[in-house]
Design a protein around this motif. Sequence first.
Motif, PDB file in Angstrom:
ATOM      1  N   ALA A 338       0.820  -1.208   0.000  1.00 29.24           N
ATOM      2  CA  ALA A 338       0.000   0.000   0.000  1.00 29.24           C
ATOM      3  C   ALA A 338       0.855   1.260   0.000  1.00 29.24           C
ATOM      4  CB  ALA A 338      -0.929  -0.005   1.206  1.00 29.24           C
ATOM      5  N   SER A 339       1.952   1.237   0.732  1.00 27.45           N
ATOM      6  CA  SER A 339       2.784   2.435   0.850  1.00 27.45           C
ATOM      7  C   SER A 339       3.549   2.743  -0.429  1.00 27.45           C
ATOM      8  CB  SER A 339       3.759   2.285   2.023  1.00 27.45           C
ATOM      9  OG  SER A 339       4.640   1.194   1.816  1.00 27.45           O
ATOM     10  N   VAL A 340       3.704   1.765  -1.318  1.00 27.73           N
ATOM     11  CA  VAL A 340       4.365   2.030  -2.597  1.00 27.73           C
ATOM     12  C   VAL A 340       3.588   3.073  -3.389  1.00 27.73           C
ATOM     13  CG1 VAL A 340       4.872   1.028  -4.851  1.00 27.73           C
ATOM     14  CG2 VAL A 340       5.555  -0.177  -2.780  1.00 27.73           C
ATOM     15  N   VAL A 341       2.263   2.984  -3.365  1.00 23.72           N
ATOM     16  CA  VAL A 341       1.450   3.926  -4.135  1.00 23.72           C
ATOM     17  C   VAL A 341       0.906   5.066  -3.275  1.00 23.72           C
ATOM     18  CG1 VAL A 341       0.793   2.279  -5.915  1.00 23.72           C
ATOM     19  CG2 VAL A 341      -0.589   2.453  -3.838  1.00 23.72           C
ATOM     20  N   TYR A 342       0.757   4.831  -1.971  1.00 20.24           N
ATOM     21  CA  TYR A 342       0.251   5.868  -1.081  1.00 20.24           C
ATOM     22  C   TYR A 342       1.094   5.908   0.182  1.00 20.24           C
ATOM     23  CZ  TYR A 342      -2.983   8.831   1.505  1.00 20.24           C
ATOM     24  OH  TYR A 342      -3.540   9.866   2.224  1.00 20.24           O
ATOM     25  N   PRO A 343       2.244   6.602   0.146  1.00 23.76           N
ATOM     26  CA  PRO A 343       3.155   6.636   1.296  1.00 23.76           C
ATOM     27  C   PRO A 343       2.506   7.170   2.570  1.00 23.76           C
ATOM     28  CG  PRO A 343       4.222   7.504  -0.671  1.00 23.76           C
ATOM     29  CD  PRO A 343       2.777   7.338  -1.014  1.00 23.76           C
ATOM     30  N   GLY A 344       1.481   8.010   2.432  1.00 25.88           N
ATOM     31  CA  GLY A 344       0.829   8.577   3.601  1.00 25.88           C
ATOM     32  C   GLY A 344       0.178   7.557   4.506  1.00 25.88           C
ATOM     33  N   ILE A 345      -0.007   6.329   4.029  1.00 23.49           N
ATOM     34  CA  ILE A 345      -0.653   5.308   4.844  1.00 23.49           C
ATOM     35  C   ILE A 345       0.172   4.965   6.075  1.00 23.49           C
ATOM     36  CG2 ILE A 345       0.358   3.285   3.702  1.00 23.49           C
ATOM     37  CD1 ILE A 345      -3.284   3.732   4.924  1.00 23.49           C
ATOM     38  N   THR A 346       1.459   5.264   6.052  1.00 19.81           N
ATOM     39  CA  THR A 346       2.306   4.970   7.217  1.00 19.81           C
ATOM     40  C   THR A 346       1.941   5.820   8.426  1.00 19.81           C
ATOM     41  OG1 THR A 346       3.970   6.538   6.415  1.00 19.81           O
ATOM     42  CG2 THR A 346       4.225   4.226   5.761  1.00 19.81           C
ATOM     43  N   LYS A 347       1.179   6.888   8.231  1.00 18.64           N
ATOM     44  CA  LYS A 347       0.735   7.725   9.350  1.00 18.64           C
ATOM     45  C   LYS A 347      -0.512   7.168  10.018  1.00 18.64           C
ATOM     46  CE  LYS A 347       2.346  11.949   7.013  1.00 18.64           C
ATOM     47  NZ  LYS A 347       1.915  13.286   6.479  1.00 18.64           N
TER      48      LYS A 347
END
Length: 430
Positions: A338-347
Amino acid sequence: MPPPPPPSSLPPRFLPSLVSCSMRATTSASTAAAAAAAAYMTSPAGGGNGGGGRPLRYAVLGAGFAGLSVAWHLLKHSPRVRVDIYDENGIGGGASGVSGGLLHPYSPKVKLLWRGGEFWKESMDLLRSAEQANGAAGSDGTGQEENLIWRRQFLSCLQSCSLQVLDSDEAQCLVPGLRVPLNFAVYMPLALNINPKKYLQDLFFACQNMSGEALLSSSEQKECRLYKEHIADLQQFAGDYDSIIICLGAKASSLPELTNKLPLRNCRGVIAEFQLPSDTVETYGSQSPSILSDAWLAFQGPRTVSIGSTWQWKSENYSSAVSDDEALTTMEELLPKASVVYPGITKWKFVQARAGIRAMPPVTSNGSFPLLGCLDNLIGKRSNCSFWLVGGLGARGLLYHGLAGKLTAKAVISCDESLIPSEFTYWKEP
């Protein structure tokens, strides 16, 4: 291809985009529906018994996508009918209720699925019926639109799911911070993201409403009931019904009468739910679409997202509960994708995981299709009761359930399996 429209002109909420690094091939869906799909018998044996005789009695085993679609179409196309739905876990208590709720008619390679347009239309018709039965999104009074994630004003015009090809800059206009590794994304402006369990509850309400409306007619008699009972075998129902329709997903193979007789493969899928911490000011845009990639991200509001899904083949774990170890493994698998396309998910913060067993059908030259048809020759006809199957909806249950339920209901009512196209009954051939 023109850039996407500004947010003010986009449909109001949660319209998934497809982020893909694969080929952009699309094909046209067949516009000619099989004549059998639109026909059903009107003789007494076919349910057209008018005002005379007792109502036809049907048992639908399973209260997921397939079961409730069959139940709704049985009620719709029979003037005098009683439909009893059996599911020990209640409405949407199995894999259907924990699915991602993303509805579109395309493969991961952005290719329109076989009869994809027809599948799409029939599912949209059921979504519309469910919405009409229980009001628009947010009717529960929470103000958070937690039931069906769509709007009435554009539901009525959705007959196709078009595509727009975007480059990286255009895609980031829709989802700020989105990464598009190959400078290529596909946007589906009219795709939907729904709350599957709430949708299934509303579809059941639609069935009950149809029963209530029949009370006002002198020529119709319709009943729909739900029984939360464990289904051990088919023998417990055979003497009470004209037909029994098995819509149990992966559990169909566990019935003693069907053990080792269905070409289905079990696959357990786990979905992880995340939320933005309350002290995080940044939110996911209310006009921004959900995301499909190696992992999909289905946003259910500006602060909640479900990410899926894992694929655990040959699993026998039917529990919806997810252990701490399984949840950790799920996050370790899905978050990097998921973070490959949407890095903000790590928050975002992990909240819970949900699981279900998919019943995966065989792969054919046209793709994987649900398994439909009469089971009398397979398990032996008992008394005057006939047995039918709707199974193998796999990972596309939301897309397939409308047409699969409609075809099966009309075949059951008419006692005529030939109303089901051969692509759905091929699995019975020797």
